[in-house]
Design a protein around this motif. Structure first.
Motif, short mmCIF file in Angstrom:
data_model
loop_
_atom_site.label_atom_id
_atom_site.label_comp_id
_atom_site.label_asym_id
_atom_site.label_seq_id
_atom_site.Cartn_x
_atom_site.Cartn_y
_atom_site.Cartn_z
N GLU A 1 46.28 34.17 44.50
CA GLU A 1 47.26 34.95 43.75
C GLU A 1 47.35 34.41 42.33
N LEU A 2 47.51 35.30 41.34
CA LEU A 2 47.57 34.92 39.94
C LEU A 2 48.58 35.82 39.23
N ALA B 1 51.71 40.07 40.20
CA ALA B 1 50.94 39.11 40.99
C ALA B 1 49.62 39.77 41.34
N PHE B 2 48.54 39.33 40.71
CA PHE B 2 47.20 39.85 41.00
C PHE B 2 46.63 39.09 42.19
N THR C 1 35.38 35.32 39.48
CA THR C 1 36.45 35.76 40.36
C THR C 1 36.93 37.13 39.92
N LYS C 2 37.06 38.06 40.88
CA LYS C 2 37.61 39.39 40.59
C LYS C 2 39.06 39.41 41.03
N TRP C 3 39.94 39.90 40.14
CA TRP C 3 41.38 39.99 40.40
C TRP C 3 41.80 41.44 40.33
#
Length: 57
Positions: A4-5, A17-18, A32-34
């Motif tokens: 989570e990002l 929250a991505f 990394t794909k978000w």
């Protein structure tokens, strides 16, 4: 690595929250794909010596 990002979503025009949808090692670093769960906006970040991101492109 976190799944989570917190990041600004330009489609939702708010902090969201991505969630990490994919990750793999490439010659530049960890790719990394978000994705935003609300609107499915996504971006790619490559963690290397200098972070590379499509979110700022």
């Amino acid at each position: 690595m976190a799944t989570e990002l917190d990041h600004h979503c330009p489609n939702c025009e708010a902090e969201r929250a991505f969630y990490r949808t994919a990750a793999m090692n490439v010659h530049l670093g960890l790719k990394t794909k978000w994705s935003c769960p609300d609107c499915e906006y996504g971006f790619i970040r490559i963690a290397a010596d200098d972070d590379i991101s499509t979110a700022t492109a």
